[in-house]
Write an enzyme that holds these catalytic residues in place. Structure first.
Site, PDB file in Angstrom:
ATOM      1  N   GLU A 127       3.785 -10.535  11.057  1.00 59.98           N
ATOM      2  CA  GLU A 127       4.235 -11.929  11.175  1.00 59.98           C
ATOM      3  C   GLU A 127       4.667 -12.422   9.792  1.00 59.98           C
ATOM      4  O   GLU A 127       4.368 -11.779   8.778  1.00 59.98           O
ATOM      5  CB  GLU A 127       3.095 -12.798  11.722  1.00 59.98           C
ATOM      6  CG  GLU A 127       2.669 -12.345  13.108  1.00 59.98           C
ATOM      7  CD  GLU A 127       1.716 -13.318  13.798  1.00 59.98           C
ATOM      8  OE1 GLU A 127       1.346 -14.346  13.183  1.00 59.98           O
ATOM      9  OE2 GLU A 127       1.362 -13.043  14.954  1.00 59.98           O
ATOM     10  N   GLY A 131       0.836  -9.247   7.104  1.00 61.72           N
ATOM     11  CA  GLY A 131       1.407  -7.900   7.112  1.00 61.72           C
ATOM     12  C   GLY A 131       0.296  -6.870   7.031  1.00 61.72           C
ATOM     13  O   GLY A 131      -0.241  -6.434   8.051  1.00 61.72           O
ATOM     14  N   SER A 132      -0.111  -6.532   5.780  1.00 62.09           N
ATOM     15  CA  SER A 132      -1.209  -5.563   5.614  1.00 62.09           C
ATOM     16  C   SER A 132      -2.462  -6.063   6.319  1.00 62.09           C
ATOM     17  O   SER A 132      -3.204  -5.291   6.926  1.00 62.09           O
ATOM     18  CB  SER A 132      -1.498  -5.364   4.122  1.00 62.09           C
ATOM     19  OG  SER A 132      -0.335  -4.930   3.456  1.00 62.09           O
ATOM     20  N   THR A 158      11.528  -3.754  13.867  1.00 66.70           N
ATOM     21  CA  THR A 158      12.571  -2.747  14.097  1.00 66.70           C
ATOM     22  C   THR A 158      13.001  -2.808  15.566  1.00 66.70           C
ATOM     23  O   THR A 158      12.150  -2.857  16.461  1.00 66.70           O
ATOM     24  CB  THR A 158      12.031  -1.344  13.735  1.00 66.70           C
ATOM     25  OG1 THR A 158      11.649  -1.356  12.363  1.00 66.70           O
ATOM     26  CG2 THR A 158      13.082  -0.261  13.960  1.00 66.70           C
ATOM     27  N   HIS A 338      23.322  13.480  -9.882  1.00 68.00           N
ATOM     28  CA  HIS A 338      24.727  13.150  -9.602  1.00 68.00           C
ATOM     29  C   HIS A 338      25.377  12.338 -10.724  1.00 68.00           C
ATOM     30  O   HIS A 338      26.580  12.058 -10.659  1.00 68.00           O
ATOM     31  CB  HIS A 338      24.838  12.342  -8.296  1.00 68.00           C
ATOM     32  CG  HIS A 338      24.774  13.165  -7.046  1.00 68.00           C
ATOM     33  ND1 HIS A 338      23.605  13.683  -6.548  1.00 68.00           N
ATOM     34  CD2 HIS A 338      25.751  13.571  -6.184  1.00 68.00           C
ATOM     35  CE1 HIS A 338      23.851  14.348  -5.425  1.00 68.00           C
ATOM     36  NE2 HIS A 338      25.143  14.304  -5.197  1.00 68.00           N
ATOM     37  N   GLU A 363       4.701   0.587   8.114  1.00 69.65           N
ATOM     38  CA  GLU A 363       3.542   1.213   8.784  1.00 69.65           C
ATOM     39  C   GLU A 363       2.378   1.436   7.816  1.00 69.65           C
ATOM     40  O   GLU A 363       1.722   2.473   7.831  1.00 69.65           O
ATOM     41  CB  GLU A 363       3.961   2.508   9.487  1.00 69.65           C
ATOM     42  CG  GLU A 363       4.959   2.215  10.602  1.00 69.65           C
ATOM     43  CD  GLU A 363       5.118   3.302  11.630  1.00 69.65           C
ATOM     44  OE1 GLU A 363       4.177   4.077  11.823  1.00 69.65           O
ATOM     45  OE2 GLU A 363       6.183   3.337  12.256  1.00 69.65           O
TER      46      GLU A 363
HETATM   47  C1  LIG Z   1      12.718  -2.419   7.537  1.00 66.76           C
HETATM   48  C2  LIG Z   1      11.359  -2.809   8.030  1.00 66.76           C
HETATM   49  C3  LIG Z   1      10.980  -2.454   9.324  1.00 66.76           C
HETATM   50  C4  LIG Z   1       9.724  -2.847   9.814  1.00 66.76           C
HETATM   51  N1  LIG Z   1       9.422  -2.596  11.132  1.00 66.76           N
HETATM   52  C5  LIG Z   1       8.293  -3.153  11.661  1.00 66.76           C
HETATM   53  C6  LIG Z   1       8.033  -3.066  13.073  1.00 66.76           C
HETATM   54  O1  LIG Z   1       8.799  -2.462  13.841  1.00 66.76           O
HETATM   55  N2  LIG Z   1       6.936  -3.693  13.564  1.00 66.76           N
HETATM   56  C7  LIG Z   1       6.061  -4.386  12.768  1.00 66.76           C
HETATM   57  O2  LIG Z   1       5.090  -4.932  13.280  1.00 66.76           O
HETATM   58  N3  LIG Z   1       6.269  -4.467  11.412  1.00 66.76           N
HETATM   59  C8  LIG Z   1       7.369  -3.876  10.856  1.00 66.76           C
HETATM   60  N4  LIG Z   1       7.613  -3.976   9.510  1.00 66.76           N
HETATM   61  C9  LIG Z   1       6.640  -4.677   8.667  1.00 66.76           C
HETATM   62  C10 LIG Z   1       5.873  -3.740   7.733  1.00 66.76           C
HETATM   63  O3  LIG Z   1       4.988  -2.952   8.480  1.00 66.76           O
HETATM   64  C11 LIG Z   1       5.185  -4.622   6.683  1.00 66.76           C
HETATM   65  O4  LIG Z   1       6.215  -5.102   5.821  1.00 66.76           O
HETATM   66  C12 LIG Z   1       4.130  -3.890   5.905  1.00 66.76           C
HETATM   67  O5  LIG Z   1       3.020  -3.597   6.725  1.00 66.76           O
HETATM   68  C13 LIG Z   1       3.627  -4.691   4.699  1.00 66.76           C
HETATM   69  O6  LIG Z   1       3.294  -6.009   5.046  1.00 66.76           O
HETATM   70  P1  LIG Z   1       3.905  -7.235   4.202  1.00 66.76           P
HETATM   71  O7  LIG Z   1       5.365  -7.021   4.103  1.00 66.76           O
HETATM   72  O8  LIG Z   1       3.421  -8.486   4.799  1.00 66.76           O
HETATM   73  O9  LIG Z   1       3.312  -7.043   2.755  1.00 66.76           O
HETATM   74  P2  LIG Z   1       1.903  -7.626   2.230  1.00 66.76           P
HETATM   75  O10 LIG Z   1       0.808  -7.224   3.151  1.00 66.76           O
HETATM   76  O11 LIG Z   1       2.053  -9.067   1.922  1.00 66.76           O
HETATM   77  O12 LIG Z   1       1.726  -6.816   0.867  1.00 66.76           O
HETATM   78  C14 LIG Z   1       2.312  -7.226  -0.376  1.00 66.76           C
HETATM   79  C15 LIG Z   1       1.787  -6.285  -1.459  1.00 66.76           C
HETATM   80  O13 LIG Z   1       0.355  -6.440  -1.560  1.00 66.76           O
HETATM   81  C16 LIG Z   1      -0.270  -5.177  -1.406  1.00 66.76           C
HETATM   82  N5  LIG Z   1      -1.568  -5.336  -0.744  1.00 66.76           N
HETATM   83  C17 LIG Z   1      -1.839  -6.015   0.407  1.00 66.76           C
HETATM   84  N6  LIG Z   1      -3.146  -5.911   0.714  1.00 66.76           N
HETATM   85  C18 LIG Z   1      -3.707  -5.134  -0.246  1.00 66.76           C
HETATM   86  C19 LIG Z   1      -5.028  -4.650  -0.492  1.00 66.76           C
HETATM   87  N7  LIG Z   1      -6.044  -4.947   0.352  1.00 66.76           N
HETATM   88  N8  LIG Z   1      -5.223  -3.870  -1.574  1.00 66.76           N
HETATM   89  C20 LIG Z   1      -4.207  -3.558  -2.421  1.00 66.76           C
HETATM   90  N9  LIG Z   1      -2.941  -3.998  -2.251  1.00 66.76           N
HETATM   91  C21 LIG Z   1      -2.692  -4.764  -1.171  1.00 66.76           C
HETATM   92  C22 LIG Z   1       0.705  -4.363  -0.571  1.00 66.76           C
HETATM   93  O14 LIG Z   1       0.469  -2.959  -0.697  1.00 66.76           O
HETATM   94  C23 LIG Z   1       2.039  -4.817  -1.148  1.00 66.76           C
HETATM   95  O15 LIG Z   1       2.308  -4.111  -2.334  1.00 66.76           O
HETATM   96  C24 LIG Z   1       8.825  -3.546   8.983  1.00 66.76           C
HETATM   97  C25 LIG Z   1       9.195  -3.865   7.670  1.00 66.76           C
HETATM   98  C26 LIG Z   1      10.447  -3.529   7.210  1.00 66.76           C
HETATM   99  C27 LIG Z   1      10.836  -3.944   5.814  1.00 66.76           C
END
Ligand SMILES: Cc1cc2nc3c(=O)[nH]c(=O)nc-3n(C[C@H](O)[C@H](O)[C@H](O)COP(=O)(O)OP(=O)(O)OC[C@H]3O[C@@H](n4cnc5c(N)ncnc54)[C@H](O)[C@@H]3O)c2cc1C
Length: 385
Positions: A127, A131-132, A158, A338, A363
């Site tokens: 959402e 995310g994580s 996706t 390249h 993922e």
């Molecule tokens: C092209 C694309 C396709 C996608 N497809 C799908 C899909 O089909 N379905 C779906 O549900 N999602 C999808 N996603 C979402 C994707 O799974 C999330 O972007 C990903 O899980 C990370 O969540 P976030 O972007 O909210 O990053 P955040 O969770 O906000 O993380 C930001 C940073 O903080 C770090 N971080 C977070 N928590 C911790 C912790 N506890 N310890 C250390 N570091 C931490 C992360 O590693 C990252 O570097 C997609 C994303 C993209 C870009």
């Protein structure tokens, strides 16, 4: 331990490579440039049986093993990582969720069309604010009679604007944390189901990525997958399996980068000789090949553990982590080999680099994979059996 592919797996690899050379490679630069999702190609991939390769035959699948599905995703990613990502999400996430956890009625209703590529799936967990930490979602599903009413929005999905079948995680009990998450099947055309603004991306332009919005979407209660409150547990298992596929996906990108870089190094002449004669170039290629091979071994191990019914979460995270970092590293080195031609859009190598970055994010980010591996190591100790 057997390091050889079976005859069936070799055949799948050869057929995917042939398809990639003919139907994907010539068009991939245009799809990237025009940000075009080639749905007809994905339908063809389904028609050839690739989307259902590892699903049960009773639903129209091929009944093959997990590694066969990895071979499909790897082989597609070699030519176009965007298409491969759309297929991987369709197979491992949405179709995989339904095949593993949905009632027989749902499997027979949705899987035959999904596995044949006639219907496309999207899996909606992330959402705008979660995310994580996926359990921090705020999308709600409130029961009223025979229906649930969904409200909220999902981010970065996706196939989000092109799917026919959506697997959606939502809170049925907002106060219960992870135990309050439930999974639903929502069909395209449901009133109140829509998309937000177009999401423009660094790479993967041939993959559709969208915000999916739910405004009072009424979903029949029978579309709940499993028990209310089981959605988060299901999600963790779906993601574990999905990571094996994403490892294969990353390997496909890395292999493309290595093959293109090796080919270019043999052709390009500087100082009176092919640049492949320079040790600096050879070492980059050697390191790419070694990292790709190591990624493949980790991925085979995770796939084998899964197929034997053993715990494979840590192995899948290791495979995904190592393969992702291999893809990113290899594509950067391929651009370097390249030289200036690596930096311009005339050749596909800069696209590989842009596409590879997602492997360290989607993922479960690389940081999250390391958390999973460390947690398992500290809890269970290390065993390389
Ligand atoms: C092209 C694309 C396709 C996608 N497809 C799908 C899909 O089909 N379905 C779906 O549900 N999602 C999808 N996603 C979402 C994707 O799974 C999330 O972007 C990903 O899980 C990370 O969540 P976030 O972007 O909210 O990053 P955040 O969770 O906000 O993380 C930001 C940073 O903080 C770090 N971080 C977070 N928590 C911790 C912790 N506890 N310890 C250390 N570091 C931490 C992360 O590693 C990252 O570097 C997609 C994303 C993209 C870009």
């Amino acid at each position: 331990m057997d390091f050889e592919l079976t005859e069936e797996q070799r055949q799948i690899r050869a057929t995917v490579a042939d398809f990639g050379e003919r139907e994907i490679k010539p068009h991939a630069p245009r799809w990237d440039r025009e940000e075009l999702f080639p749905r007809a190609v994905v339908q063809k991939i389904g028609k050839l049986g690739f989307l259902g390769v590892a699903f049960p035959e009773q639903y129209g699948g091929g009944g093959a093993d997990t590694l066969s599905q990895v071979i499909v995703v790897e082989g597609l990613a070699r030519y176009d990582a965007g298409i491969a990502l759309s297929c991987a999400a369709h197979m491992s996430l949405s179709s995989g969720h339904i095949a593993t956890f949905a009632a027989e009625e749902h499997r027979t209703r949705y899987l035959p069309d999904m596995l044949a590529g006639r219907k496309l799936g999207a899996w909606c967990l992330t959402e705008p604010g979660s995310g994580s930490d996926a359990a921090a979602m705020i999308t709600r599903a409130v029961r009223s009679g025979d229906d649930f009413t969904l409200n909220g929005s999902k981010m970065f999905i996706t196939n989000g604007s092109v799917a026919d079948v959506y697997v959606v995680m939502a809170l049925t009990d907002a106060g219960a944390g992870r135990s309050g998450v439930s999974a639903f099947i929502v069909e395209r055309g449901s009133a109140g189901l829509g998309n937000g603004r177009k999401i423009e991306k660094l790479g993967l332009h041939s993959s559709d990525t969208a915000e999916v919005i739910f405004e009072n979407v009424e979903v029949p209660a029978r579309n709940l997958i499993g028990e209310p409150g089981a959605g988060y547990r299901q999600t963790l298992q779906v993601l574990e399996a999905g990571r094996i596929g994403i490892a294969g996906w990353a390997i496909g990108i890395a292999r493309g980068a290595m093959e293109d870089a090796a080919g270019y190094a043999k052709e390009r002449r500087q100082f009176g000789q092919a640049i492949a004669d320079f040790q600096a170039i050879q070492w980059m290629l050697a390191d790419m090949a070694t990292r790709i091979e190591a990624s493949w071994m980790l991925t085979c191990r995770a796939a084998a553990l899964k197929d034997r019914g053993l715990a494979f979460g840590r192995a899948a995270s290791m495979a995904k982590l190592f393969a992702s970092e291999t893809a990113m590293w290899s594509t950067i080195k391929a651009v370097q080999i390249h030289g200036g031609y690596g930096y311009v859009t005339e050749l596909p190598v800069e696209r590989y680099m842009r596409d590879a970055k997602l492997s360290e994010i989607g993922e479960g980010t690389s940081e999250v994979q390391r958390l999973i591996i460390a947690k398992s190591l500290l809890r269970d100790g290390y065993s390389a059996e």
